[in-house]
Motif scaffolding. Structure first.
Motif, PDB file in Angstrom:
ATOM      1  N   ILE A 101      47.723  34.083  30.585  1.00 46.30           N
ATOM      2  CA  ILE A 101      46.267  34.194  30.654  1.00 46.30           C
ATOM      3  C   ILE A 101      45.766  33.273  31.758  1.00 46.30           C
ATOM      4  CG2 ILE A 101      44.106  33.936  29.392  1.00 46.30           C
ATOM      5  CD1 ILE A 101      45.651  34.290  26.796  1.00 46.30           C
ATOM      6  N   ILE A 102      45.018  33.841  32.719  1.00 47.83           N
ATOM      7  CA  ILE A 102      44.558  33.051  33.862  1.00 47.83           C
ATOM      8  C   ILE A 102      43.040  32.954  33.848  1.00 47.83           C
ATOM      9  CG2 ILE A 102      44.641  32.759  36.355  1.00 47.83           C
ATOM     10  CD1 ILE A 102      46.901  35.383  35.041  1.00 47.83           C
ATOM     11  N   CYS A 103      42.540  31.734  33.863  1.00 48.07           N
ATOM     12  CA  CYS A 103      41.100  31.497  33.867  1.00 48.07           C
ATOM     13  C   CYS A 103      40.607  31.323  35.294  1.00 48.07           C
ATOM     14  CB  CYS A 103      40.762  30.240  33.068  1.00 48.07           C
ATOM     15  SG  CYS A 103      41.185  30.367  31.323  1.00 48.07           S
ATOM     16  N   GLY A 104      39.594  32.110  35.667  1.00 50.98           N
ATOM     17  CA  GLY A 104      38.933  31.897  36.937  1.00 50.98           C
ATOM     18  C   GLY A 104      37.944  30.752  36.842  1.00 50.98           C
ATOM     19  N   GLU A 105      37.325  30.406  37.966  1.00 53.89           N
ATOM     20  CA  GLU A 105      36.394  29.272  37.969  1.00 53.89           C
ATOM     21  C   GLU A 105      35.209  29.497  37.052  1.00 53.89           C
ATOM     22  OE1 GLU A 105      35.268  28.389  41.963  1.00 53.89           O
ATOM     23  OE2 GLU A 105      37.308  27.824  42.585  1.00 53.89           O
ATOM     24  N   GLN A 106      34.806  30.766  36.851  1.00 53.55           N
ATOM     25  CA  GLN A 106      33.622  31.045  36.028  1.00 53.55           C
ATOM     26  C   GLN A 106      33.971  31.643  34.668  1.00 53.55           C
ATOM     27  OE1 GLN A 106      30.093  32.639  38.201  1.00 53.55           O
ATOM     28  NE2 GLN A 106      31.484  32.754  39.958  1.00 53.55           N
ATOM     29  N   THR A 107      35.251  31.803  34.375  1.00 49.57           N
ATOM     30  CA  THR A 107      35.637  32.366  33.076  1.00 49.57           C
ATOM     31  C   THR A 107      35.141  31.455  31.949  1.00 49.57           C
ATOM     32  OG1 THR A 107      37.633  33.328  34.040  1.00 49.57           O
ATOM     33  CG2 THR A 107      37.552  33.142  31.643  1.00 49.57           C
ATOM     34  N   SER A 108      34.459  32.019  30.972  1.00 48.37           N
ATOM     35  CA  SER A 108      33.908  31.218  29.874  1.00 48.37           C
ATOM     36  C   SER A 108      34.959  30.918  28.817  1.00 48.37           C
ATOM     37  CB  SER A 108      32.739  31.961  29.214  1.00 48.37           C
ATOM     38  OG  SER A 108      33.218  33.104  28.513  1.00 48.37           O
TER      39      SER A 108
END
Length: 710
Positions: free
Chosen positions: A463-470
C-alpha cells in the motif's frame, strides 16, 4: 494450578481441563510444565476409569511459548532442555498409566497442542471449521519438541510421517480423520464427551501400540530393504529443496531416522536435543521474529491509522483485464465481492473473466472446488467496456499499462462515475503515486495498491500513500487487503516504492556481474544457494528486458524533468546488448535462458561467448554477499528516506513480495543477525571492490557506531 485443573465427573472419569488463567489461549510454558507435573502426582492419588483432556478455551491448545523460545540462548539452553523433558515426562506418565486417555479437540490443536493429543490413546474432534490440527513447527524453523516426532513416526511409519513433520501442513477435522490423525468426529461438545466416555468404558486397560511387546514400526525399520534405499537418498533430496539454508527439515529427518532405531524414551531425548539445538540457532529466531511476531502485528493492523472504523468493500471496479487485473478480479470475487472488470473492448474484458474460469477449472480437477462454486464466483464478475458500469463501486483499482497518460485518462473516466467518497487505487509498480494523483479530482482518496503476479498466489499487497492520501483512505485500503486474505505493508511514496526499488537492485546486480564476465551459471547457482527462489537472470527473463529498458528510460526522463541526472547502472550495457541480440526474455522464447518447446529451460550457451571472462570469476561467497547485501543496503536506504517506517513492513515485504531468502527473516533482520557493525564493515569492503552502490546510508553507519539494531 493456573494452567490445568482436574475435575472428576459422576462416573469417576477425570477431566484434565486446559485453562490458562488470564489468557485467551493455552500455552506450553513454565506454568503448564509445573501444573502438568502436579496433575500427574494428583492423578496417582485418585481412583478413576480414564481421563478426558479438553480445553476451556475456544481453541484446544496454542502450542509453545514463542516469547520464551525466542529468548533461549546457548547459556540457558540446559534449563530449557530440562523444561522440555519435564513436559514430556508428564505426557508420558499419562500415556503409560494403563488407563485410557482421550483428547476432545474443540478448536485449533497445532504444534504443542497436537503433541498433547498424540500422547492420548484416542482423539475426537468437533466437525467444525475452527478445528485445525498438525505440526507446523518447521514453518518457524523448529521441530516438534513435545514428543511429536517420536509419536508420529511410530504411529504412521517413517515414510508417511515425513510429509507430516517436514512440510508443516495443517488439516481440517475431516482431512485429519481421512488420514488417520483423528479417530472420530462429533457434531457438538456434548456428543464429543459422550463418545469419549464410551471409548473409556470399552477400553478399561490400554496402552499405546509402541508400548506393546513385539511392536514393529509401520512400513518397516530404517534398515528394512524397502526403507533403507529411500533413507540413503532422503538427505540429498531434502537439501536440494532447502539448499542447505534451512536447518529444521534436516534436523527433523535426523530425529526421525535416529529415533526409529531406539526405544521410545531414547527417541524422545534425541528429539529434545535436536529441538534445543534449533531453538538456540539464529534461523529459528529469524523465523519467529518475522513470521510470528511481526506478521501477527501486520494482521492486527499495526500500520493502520488509529481511530478509524473498520470498513468492507462490497463492489470493486478493476480497470484493465490483463493478467494483473484479471488476477485482482478473481481474488476479490473469491472473497464474495462484486467485481466490474473493464477493458477497452467487451471481448478483452471477457478474456479477463475467463482467467478466473481457468483457475477454477484447475481447482475442480484437484477436488478443491465444485461447479456450483465456480458458477457463483463467476456470477460476481461483470465484464464491460463501459465506464458507466463502475457506478456504485466502493473502490476502483486501475491496472492498466505503466503509461502516465493512459493512467490519467482511466482515472478521470472512473471518477466521473463513482461517488465522491469512493476510493481510487493504482496498481502501478514503479510510478510515484503523488504524480499519478495529479489526474484525480480527489487526491485524498487516491492511493497505491501494488499487487504481485500471479495475484491469486502471491500473498503481499504494497500500500503506497501519496502526499495527499488521507488516513481514512489508508485505513480503507488496509481493510480491503485484509478482506482479500492478503498481507498488507504500508510504504510512503517514492520512485519504485520499496519492493520494486529493492527488487531492481537484485536483478541489476546479477546482470552487472554477468557483464563483468562472471559465469552465468555461478550467478544463478549462488542465488539459489542463498535461498532466493529464482536467480536474477531467470527472473529478469520473466520480467522481460524490454520492460526493464522502458522503466529505465522513463526514470531517466522523469529525473531529467526534475533536473536530476540518472547515473548509469551496472547492468544497463548488458541489457542493451541482449536486446540488440533479440533476446529480450521468456515471452519472446529467448533471453538469458533458452525456452525449448519440450524440455526445461536452460542458460543460453551464447552467454559465454558474449560475456564470460576467466579472470573475472569470483568466490561463491562473494557472489552471494553481493546479492544479499545490495538488497539489504537498499532497504536500509528506504528506512533512512522514510519510505519504510517499520522493520516489520520491511521484513515481511522483502520475503513475501520480492523473494528475499526466508532463512534471513527479511532484509533488515539479515542486517541484525549479521551484526550491524560487521555488516557495515563488509559493505565497505564490497564498495571498495565493486562500487559506491554498496556504501551504506549514514543512518546505518550511525547505528553501527552506537550499537543499535533495527
Amino acid at each position: 494450578m493456573n494452567s490445568v485443573r482436574i475435575e472428576q465427573d459422576q462416573s469417576g472419569i477425570v477431566h484434565l481441563i486446559l485453562d490458562k488463567q488470564g489468557a485467551s489461549a493455552n500455552l506450553m510454558d513454565d506454568a503448564f510444565r509445573a501444573d502438568m507435573a502436579k496433575a500427574v502426582i494428583e492423578l496417582g492419588q485418585l481412583d478413576y476409569p480414564g481421563i478426558i483432556i479438553r480445553s476451556a478455551k475456544s481453541t484446544f491448545f496454542a502450542g509453545g511459548d514463542l516469547v520464551k523460545i525466542a529468548g533461549v540462548t546457548k547459556d540457558n539452553a540446559d534449563e530449557f532442555y530440562q523444561m522440555v523433558e519435564s513436559i514430556k515426562a508428564s505426557l508420558r506418565a499419562l500415556e503409560t498409566g494403563g488407563k485410557p486417555v482421550v483428547a476432545c479437540i474443540n478448536g485449533a490443536a497445532l504444534g504443542g497442542g497436537w503433541e498433547i493429543a498424540l500422547a492420548c490413546h484416542y482423539r475426537i474432534a468437533l466437525n467444525h471449521k475452527a478445528v485445525k490440527v498438525g505440526l507446523p513447527e518447521v514453518t518457524l524453523g523448529l521441530l516438534p519438541g513435545g514428543g511429536g516426532v517420536a509419536r508420529t513416526v511410530r504411529k504412521f511409519g517413517l515414510e508417511q510421517a515425513m510429509p507430516l513433520l517436514t512440510e508443516g501442513k495443517q488439516f481440517s477435522a475431516e482431512q485429519a480423520q481421512n488420514i488417520g490423525l483423528i479417530e472420530a468426529l462429533a457434531t457438538d461438545e456434548a456428543e464429543m464427551l459422550v463418545m469419549a466416555k464410551a471409548f473409556i468404558e470399552a477400553n478399561p486397560q490400554i496402552s499405546q501400540p509402541w508400548d506393546q511387546k513385539g511392536f514393529r514400526l509401520p512400513g518397516g525399520s530404517p534398515s528394512s530393504p524397502k526403507l533403507a534405499p529411500m533413507l540413503a537418498v532422503a538427505p540429498a533430496v531434502l537439501k536440494q529443496k532447502t539448499k542447505g539454508v534451512l536447518p529444521a527439515p534436516e534436523a527433523i529427518l535426523s530425529a526421525m531416522a535416529e529415533g526409529a532405531q531406539v526405544d521410545f524414551d531414547t527417541a524422545c531425548r534425541i528429539e529434545s536435543r535436536y529441538f534445543v539445538e534449533l531453538v538456540t540457532g539464529q534461523v529459528a529466531k529469524n523465523f519467529i521474529n518475522t513470521f510470528w511476531f511481526q506478521l501477527n502485528e501486520v494482521k492486527a493492523g499495526a500500520s493502520r491509522p488509529d481511530g478509524i472504523a473498520p470498513s468492507k468493500v462490497t463492489k470493486v471496479g478493476v480497470l484493465g483485464a490483463g493478467m494483473m487485473g484479471a488476477g485482482i478480479a478473481y481474488s476479490a470475487a473469491k472473497r464474495g465481492i462484486e467485481v466490474v472488470l473493464k477493458d477497452i473492448s467487451l471481448a478483452a474484458a471477457q478474456r479477463g473473466k475467463d482467467y478466473s474460469a481457468r483457475l477454477l477449472d484447475k481447482q475442480i480437477q484437484r477436488g478443491r472446488s465444485s461447479e456450483q462454486q465456480k458458477a457463483a464466483l463467476l456470477q460476481r464478475i461483470t465484464p464491460t467496456d463501459s465506464a458507466d458500469a463502475l457506478a456504485g463501486c466502493d473502490l476502483v483499482i486501475e491496472a492498466v499499462f505503466e503509461d502516465r497518460g493512459l493512467k490519467a485518462k482511466v482515472t478521470q473516466e472512473a471518477e466521473a462515475q463513482i461517488s465522491e467518497s469512493a476510493l481510487f487505487a493504482s496498481n502501478t509498480s514503479t510510478l510515484p503515486i503523488t504524480g499519478l494523483a495529479q489526474a484525480s479530482s480527489r487526491p485524498e482518496n487516491f492511493i497505491g495498491l501494488h499487487f504481485f503476479s500471479p495475484v491469486d498466489k502471491m500473498p503481499l499487497v504494497e500500500i503506497i500513500c501519496g502526499e495527499q492520501t488521507s488516513d481514512a483512505s489508508l485505513a480503507r485500503a488496509y481493510d480491503f487487503v485484509l478482506q482479500l486474505g492478503k498481507t498488507p505493508i504500508v510504504v510512503n511514496d517514492s520512485r519504485g516504492f520499496f519492493t520494486s526499488r529493492v527488487f531492481g537492485t537484485f536483478t541489476n546486480e546479477g546482470i552487472a556481474m554477468l557483464g563483468e564476465g562472471v559465469s552465468a551459471a555461478a550467478i544463478e547457482n549462488a542465488a539459489l544457494l542463498c535461498g532466493f527462489p529464482v536467480g536474477p537472470l531467470a527472473v529478469s527473463d520473466e520480467v522481460s528486458l524490454t520492460l526493464m529498458e522502458k522503466i529505465r528510460n522513463q526514470t531517466i526522463h522523469d529525473l531529467a524533468a526534475e533536473g536530476i541526472e540518472q547515473a548509469p547502472q551496472g547492468g544497463d550495457a548488458t541489457i542493451d546488448r541482449m536486446i540488440e541480440l533479440e533476446r529480450p526474455g521468456k515471452l519472446a522464447g529467448q533471453g538469458f535462458y533458452d525456452y525449448p518447446d519440450s524440455g526445461k529451460k536452460h542458460l543460453w550457451q551464447g552467454l559465454e561467448a558474449q560475456f564470460f571472462q576467466a579472470q573475472a570469476q569470483l568466490p561463491l561467497q562473494e557472489i552471494k554477499d553481493r546479492l544479499l547485501f545490495i538488497m539489504a543496503i537498499e532497504t536500509a536506504r528506504c528506512v533512512e528516506e522514510q519510505v519504510l517506517t517499520s522493520s516489520r513492513d520491511a521484513n515481511i515485504g522483502s520475503i513475501f513480495g520480492i523473494g528475499y531468502p526466508t532463512w534471513t527473516g527479511g532484509a533488515l533482520q539479515f542486517i541484525n543477525q549479521y551484526g550491524v557493525e560487521p555488516f557495515v564493515a563488509r559493505a565497505d569492503q564490497l564498495a571498495e571492490k565493486f562500487g559506491d552502490r554498496f556504501r551504506v546510508p549514514a543512518s546505518l553507519r550511525d547505528m553501527a557506531a552506537s550499537g543499535q539494531r533495527y
